[in-house]
Write a protein that holds these residues in place. Structure first.
Motif, PDB file in Angstrom:
ATOM      1  N   ASN A 143       0.808  -1.204   0.000  1.00 55.36           N
ATOM      2  CA  ASN A 143       0.000   0.000   0.000  1.00 55.36           C
ATOM      3  C   ASN A 143       0.852   1.269   0.000  1.00 55.36           C
ATOM      4  O   ASN A 143       0.318   2.358   0.028  1.00 55.36           O
ATOM      5  N   GLU A 181     -10.783  -4.794  -1.917  1.00 50.89           N
ATOM      6  CA  GLU A 181     -10.885  -3.369  -2.275  1.00 50.89           C
ATOM      7  C   GLU A 181      -9.613  -2.633  -1.888  1.00 50.89           C
ATOM      8  O   GLU A 181      -9.126  -1.785  -2.623  1.00 50.89           O
ATOM      9  N   GLU A 217      -7.066  -0.781  -4.400  1.00 48.00           N
ATOM     10  CA  GLU A 217      -6.737   0.626  -4.172  1.00 48.00           C
ATOM     11  C   GLU A 217      -5.220   0.824  -4.107  1.00 48.00           C
ATOM     12  O   GLU A 217      -4.676   1.744  -4.719  1.00 48.00           O
ATOM     13  N   HIS A 263      -3.781   0.496  -7.686  1.00 47.27           N
ATOM     14  CA  HIS A 263      -4.011   1.686  -8.512  1.00 47.27           C
ATOM     15  C   HIS A 263      -3.133   2.851  -8.055  1.00 47.27           C
ATOM     16  O   HIS A 263      -2.603   3.595  -8.883  1.00 47.27           O
ATOM     17  N   ARG A 264      -2.945   2.994  -6.754  1.00 50.42           N
ATOM     18  CA  ARG A 264      -2.088   4.060  -6.226  1.00 50.42           C
ATOM     19  C   ARG A 264      -0.630   3.829  -6.642  1.00 50.42           C
ATOM     20  O   ARG A 264       0.086   4.752  -7.009  1.00 50.42           O
TER      21      ARG A 264
END
Length: 111
Positions: free
Chosen positions: A1, A13, A17, A20-21
């Motif tokens: 992350n 999810e 996320e 995509h980040r």
């Protein structure tokens, strides 16, 4: 992350996320050493064997694995832990391990 101090994602999810980040911030380059990150996640998974957590390591690579023997050993050692490893090849590199030259080397992904 992207947060080394707290690398957890919550659910699929959260994984999507984080993916995509990372597309906006990660620059791919070599050498492509997977064993250190597999071992790092395996240590975290080994610390939580009560079934309360499951770990998913998503590796996005644009090149052939540089530390194949160490990576295979790390994956075998992590096989009984509550974790999955997903490796996605992107870009122009040859990723077909069955053809011999892909990221899994000449023996293919079955080796």
């Amino acid at each position: 992350n992207g947060d080394a101090a707290n690398p957890a994602c919550s659910g699929i999810e959260g994984v999507l996320e984080a993916y995509h980040r990372s597309l906006r911030s990660v620059q791919l380059y070599g050498p492509t050493n997977f064993a250190p990150v597999v071992n790092h996640v395996a240590r975290s998974a080994a610390a939580v064997l009560d079934g309360s957590q499951y770990f998913v390591l998503l590796i996005i690579t644009d090149g052939v694995i540089s530390d194949m023997a160490q990576t295979k050993e790390a994956i075998v050692n992590a096989a009984k832990l509550p974790m999955s490893i997903i490796i996605v090849g992107v870009g122009q590199a040859e990723f077909d391990g069955e053809a011999g030259g892909g990221p899994w080397g000449r023996e293919g992904s079955k080796g």
